[in-house]
Design an enzyme around this catalytic site. Structure first.
Site, PDB file in Angstrom:
ATOM      1  N   TYR A  74      -3.861  11.486   0.625  1.00  0.00           N
ATOM      2  CA  TYR A  74      -3.500  12.457  -0.414  1.00  0.00           C
ATOM      3  C   TYR A  74      -4.734  12.975  -1.153  1.00  0.00           C
ATOM      4  CZ  TYR A  74       1.288  10.754   0.280  1.00  0.00           C
ATOM      5  OH  TYR A  74       2.495  10.396   0.822  1.00  0.00           O
ATOM      6  N   LYS A  98      -1.583  -0.116   9.506  1.00  0.00           N
ATOM      7  CA  LYS A  98      -1.330   0.373  10.869  1.00  0.00           C
ATOM      8  C   LYS A  98      -2.600   0.092  11.652  1.00  0.00           C
ATOM      9  CE  LYS A  98       1.237   2.682  13.812  1.00  0.00           C
ATOM     10  NZ  LYS A  98       2.424   2.076  14.424  1.00  0.00           N
ATOM     11  N   ASP A 145       5.396   0.454  10.530  1.00  0.00           N
ATOM     12  CA  ASP A 145       6.666   0.784  11.199  1.00  0.00           C
ATOM     13  C   ASP A 145       7.577  -0.443  11.214  1.00  0.00           C
ATOM     14  OD1 ASP A 145       4.597  -0.181  12.766  1.00  0.00           O
ATOM     15  OD2 ASP A 145       5.153   0.918  14.571  1.00  0.00           O
ATOM     16  N   ASP A 150       4.089   5.309  -0.528  1.00  0.00           N
ATOM     17  CA  ASP A 150       4.952   6.402  -0.976  1.00  0.00           C
ATOM     18  C   ASP A 150       6.288   6.333  -0.222  1.00  0.00           C
ATOM     19  OD1 ASP A 150       5.819   8.705  -2.149  1.00  0.00           O
ATOM     20  OD2 ASP A 150       4.422  10.052  -1.139  1.00  0.00           O
ATOM     21  N   ASP A 162      10.306   4.556  -1.572  1.00  0.00           N
ATOM     22  CA  ASP A 162      11.583   5.276  -1.591  1.00  0.00           C
ATOM     23  C   ASP A 162      12.627   4.511  -0.776  1.00  0.00           C
ATOM     24  OD1 ASP A 162      10.713   7.355  -3.202  1.00  0.00           O
ATOM     25  OD2 ASP A 162      11.805   8.854  -2.025  1.00  0.00           O
TER      26      ASP A 162
END
Ligand code: NAD
Length: 353
Positions: A141, A188, A220, A244, A248
């Site tokens: 970001y 990852k 994942d 992020d 959620d």
């Protein structure tokens, strides 16, 4: 006197912030404590009045305050603006960067009376009690971004410095040490160099916290494990974008996104806000669930002001109103009575008594 900069923002931010301030005033008044609250513009509301999503007055006030209480920002009205001027890129990201808020803390704990509000099976979510620590100032970001014309392409660069990784991982270990002593670092590393670097540093920091069990998980798999067996997690630490998305996902483990509080910290300084957005679809209708914001205010008392007893009082009052059957629309089952934003705030205050 302790100073709180209050930023209601846009959409339901204008409805949930007054409820959180009301609850703060009630609990502090009850304990003979006085705080100074001052409201400032941010987001779309600030664009409309000043032309800027983060006016200098707001930024200065947030820098001077001990803590910042934020509602939410953004909405379709401002989506037509060029990306850097929109509320999220123009206000939220620079505010986090300017205040150097590198750690986002999101606790998710299933309140037993909300078990049936989750879209997941009760036996899956029943013992959920976890904290996600998301790195907030590095990664994709904030990396270099841009476009090429020939051939047409776009890019975002993912960079992490050792300092950025070390400080959030250390906070992860400290948080785990005060809880069930399990830290899961999500990355990852099978694909990304930045993740392999992250993992090396996490392993190095681990040497200083022998009593905490450190595990590593690919992002994942972490997403899958979070809906398969979320009670396995105690503290999760991860980079900006993975955090992020996972936070959620985690919000549904607590019943609704309207329940998920968050703190973004740099030492004792913190910005406290619900994990959700400005919910334009229900804004101005007294339908929003104010509990995530009220619980964010409780986190503020705990983390910035070390008022643990007062924070406990708010959290207990929230549990009490949920146990008594108070439900905003996002939490209610078809036959259940629905209360509005203001009524939910009033019920929490009554439960403090
Ligand atoms: P959202 O979180 O605003 O809404 C998603 C869904 O959840 C909607 O159906 C909404 O009604 C519901 N919801 C959210 N909070 C609720 C609450 N307290 N009570 C009841 N229901 C609630 O996400 P979105 O729709 O993707 O985004 C809307 C706007 O918010 C966009 O402009 C986005 O950029 C912005 N946004 C801001 C923040 C922030 O201020 N930190 C975070 C996310 C999104």
């Amino acid at each position: 006197m302790p100073k709180i900069a209050v930023l209601p923002g846009d959409g339901i931010g204008q409805e949930i912030i007054p409820e959180a301030v009301k609850v703060l005033q009630a609990v502090l008044g009850k304990n003979n404590l006085k705080f100074e609250y001052q409201e400032y513009l941010i987001g779309g509301a600030a664009i409309d009045q000043t032309g800027k999503a983060l006016p200098l007055e707001t930024l200065n006030a947030c820098q001077e305050a001990d803590a910042v209480l934020l509602g939410a920002i953004g909405g379709p009205k401002w989506d037509v603006l060029p990306a850097p001027e929109r509320p999220e890129l123009g206000a939220l990201l620079p505010l986090r960067k300017e205040l150097n808020l590198y750690a986002n803390i999101r606790p998710v704990k299933m309140v037993p009376s909300l078990l049936s509000a989750s879209t997941l099976k009760e036996e899956t979510v029943k013992n959920v009690d976890l904290v996600v620590l998301r790195e907030l100032t590095g990664g994709l970001y904030f990396g270099e971004k841009g476009r090429h014309d020939h051939p047409p392409a776009a890019y975002d660069v993912l960079v992490y410095t050792e300092i950025e990784i070390r400080r959030i991982v250390e906070l992860g270990f400290q948080t785990a040490q005060e809880r069930r002593k399990k830290l899961c670092s999500v990355d990852k590393a099978n694909v990304l160099e930045s993740s392999r670097f992250w993992r090396e540093i996490a392993n190095d920091v681990a040497r200083h916290y022998p009593e905490v069990e450190l595990t590593h998980m690919y992002v994942d798999n972490a997403a899958m494990q979070m809906v398969r067996y979320p009670a396995q997690f105690d503290v999760i630490v991860t980079e900006n974008m993975f955090g992020d998305i996972l936070t959620d996902l985690a919000s549904m483990l607590g019943g609704s996104i309207g329940m998920l509080a968050s703190a973004s910290m740099n030492g004792k300084k913190g910005l406290y806000e619900p994990a959700h957005g400005s919910a334009p679809d229900i804004a101005g209708q007294n339908k929003a669930n104010p509990l995530a914001t009220i619980l964010s205010a409780a986190m503020m008392l705990r983390y910035t002001f070390e008022l643990h007893a007062e924070a406990d009082q708010i959290e207990k009052a929230v549990t009490k109103v949920l146990d008594a059957g108070y439900r905003t629309a996002d939490l209610a089952k078809p036959h259940e009575k629905i209360v509005g934003t203001r009524e939910m705030g009033d019920a929490v205050i009554a439960a403090l008594a």
